[in-house]
Design an enzyme around this catalytic site. Structure first.
Site, PDB file in Angstrom:
ATOM      1  N   GLY A 292       0.762  -1.236   0.000  1.00  0.00           N
ATOM      2  CA  GLY A 292       0.000   0.000   0.000  1.00  0.00           C
ATOM      3  C   GLY A 292       0.798   1.294   0.000  1.00  0.00           C
TER       4      GLY A 292
ATOM      5  CG  ASP B   8      -5.494  -3.418  -2.303  1.00  0.00           C
ATOM      6  OD1 ASP B   8      -5.174  -2.936  -1.203  1.00  0.00           O
ATOM      7  OD2 ASP B   8      -5.846  -4.598  -2.443  1.00  0.00           O
TER       8      ASP B   8
ATOM      9  CG  ASP C 212      -9.371   0.288   8.911  1.00  0.00           C
ATOM     10  OD1 ASP C 212     -10.185   1.114   9.317  1.00  0.00           O
ATOM     11  OD2 ASP C 212      -9.716  -0.816   8.431  1.00  0.00           O
TER      12      ASP C 212
ATOM     13  CG  ASP D 274      -1.628   1.809   2.954  1.00  0.00           C
ATOM     14  OD1 ASP D 274      -1.516   1.468   4.154  1.00  0.00           O
ATOM     15  OD2 ASP D 274      -2.151   1.063   2.103  1.00  0.00           O
TER      16      ASP D 274
HETATM   17  P1  IMP Z   1      -5.206  -1.984  10.128  1.00  0.00           P
HETATM   18  O1  IMP Z   1      -4.255  -3.040  10.528  1.00  0.00           O
HETATM   19  O2  IMP Z   1      -6.634  -2.320  10.388  1.00  0.00           O
HETATM   20  O3  IMP Z   1      -4.837  -0.603  10.653  1.00  0.00           O
HETATM   21  O4  IMP Z   1      -5.205  -1.931   8.562  1.00  0.00           O
HETATM   22  C1  IMP Z   1      -4.240  -1.333   7.834  1.00  0.00           C
HETATM   23  C2  IMP Z   1      -4.241  -1.905   6.442  1.00  0.00           C
HETATM   24  O5  IMP Z   1      -5.556  -2.259   5.972  1.00  0.00           O
HETATM   25  C3  IMP Z   1      -3.735  -0.873   5.491  1.00  0.00           C
HETATM   26  O6  IMP Z   1      -2.342  -0.982   5.342  1.00  0.00           O
HETATM   27  C4  IMP Z   1      -4.470  -1.192   4.223  1.00  0.00           C
HETATM   28  O7  IMP Z   1      -3.758  -2.135   3.474  1.00  0.00           O
HETATM   29  C5  IMP Z   1      -5.756  -1.812   4.655  1.00  0.00           C
HETATM   30  N1  IMP Z   1      -6.867  -0.812   4.641  1.00  0.00           N
HETATM   31  C6  IMP Z   1      -7.505  -0.299   5.697  1.00  0.00           C
HETATM   32  N2  IMP Z   1      -8.443   0.580   5.325  1.00  0.00           N
HETATM   33  C7  IMP Z   1      -8.401   0.640   3.974  1.00  0.00           C
HETATM   34  C8  IMP Z   1      -9.125   1.396   2.977  1.00  0.00           C
HETATM   35  O8  IMP Z   1     -10.017   2.241   3.247  1.00  0.00           O
HETATM   36  N3  IMP Z   1      -8.776   1.171   1.687  1.00  0.00           N
HETATM   37  C9  IMP Z   1      -7.796   0.293   1.331  1.00  0.00           C
HETATM   38  N4  IMP Z   1      -7.093  -0.427   2.227  1.00  0.00           N
HETATM   39  C10 IMP Z   1      -7.379  -0.254   3.540  1.00  0.00           C
HETATM   40 MG    MG Z   2      -1.415  -1.867   3.505  1.00  0.00          MG
END
Ligand code: IMP
Ligand code: MG
Length: 184
Positions: free
Chosen positions: A55, A170, A114, A111
């Site tokens: 990402g 993506d 979340d 990137d």
């Molecule tokens: P986390 O571990 O939940 O913080 O997720 C982080 C990863 O989830 C990021 O590096 C992205 O690859 C993916 N991700 C989270 N939200 C989005 C979004 O809105 N669009 C695309 N990818 C996302």
């Molecule tokens: Mg990612």
């Protein structure tokens, strides 16, 4: 709905809900972030930027060129798949940076933050390797993570709670090559 010919050509016919961050807005923010990072670290102390693939690849490429001081670049690949499609909290390192972290100021480049699961797993792992300092730089932050072990020092934009694509982000591996960030 955006359905200009150019967007449809780029997405292969998929309509986008809206462009959240246009190209120029991203470029000017990334430039500011690069300047901020440039100013924080003493010039004679080693700086290593570690991008999370896939990402961060476009963000990383643009950001490093806005950092006007010596810096090294590496990447890591982490997967966070569980048995289902939901993020399980089980983050695996598929590619691990070769770089020695001791003595270096390390900045993890992400990137989007979340749920925070990915970073919450990676930060302790990196801390164990004894970097001189460790910070997170995220282009987007949804601010929904309950407790992040390390808040990002640099955030490009506070992102809305929509699913975003483009500029490296993506949906099932599509849309990473869009030059802007849009919601699906
Ligand atoms: P986390 O571990 O939940 O913080 O997720 C982080 C990863 O989830 C990021 O590096 C992205 O690859 C993916 N991700 C989270 N939200 C989005 C979004 O809105 N669009 C695309 N990818 C996302
Ligand atoms: Mg990612």
């Amino acid at each position: 709905m955006i359905e200009t010919a150019e967007v449809l050509e780029r997405t292969g016919g998929t309509e986008l809900r809206r462009i959240v961050y246009p190209e120029r807005k991203i470029a000017s923010r990334v430039s500011e972030m690069g300047q901020e990072i440039t100013e924080v670290y003493p010039e004679d102390e080693p700086l290593l930027l570690v991008g999370l693939l896939k990402g961060s690849f476009i963000f990383m490429a643009d950001l490093v060129r806005e950092i006007r001081r010596p810096a090294q670049v590496d990447f890591l690949v982490a997967s966070s798949y569980g048995s289902a499609m939901t993020s399980s909290g089980d983050v695996q390192l598929l590619y691990d940076p070769e770089a020695e972290l001791a003595d270096k100021h390390v900045v993890l480049i992400e990137d989007i933050i979340d749920s925070g699961t990915t970073m919450n797993r990676l930060v302790p792992l990196f801390r164990d390797r004894g970097p001189r300092s460790l910070e997170i730089c995220a282009l987007l932050h949804k601010h929904i993570a309950a407790d992040l072990v390390l808040e990002p020092r640099w955030v490009g934009f506070d992102a809305p709670g929509e699913f975003l694509i483009g500029y490296g982000l993506d949906h099932s591996e599509d849309f990473r090559n869009l030059p802007f960030i849009a919601s699906l």
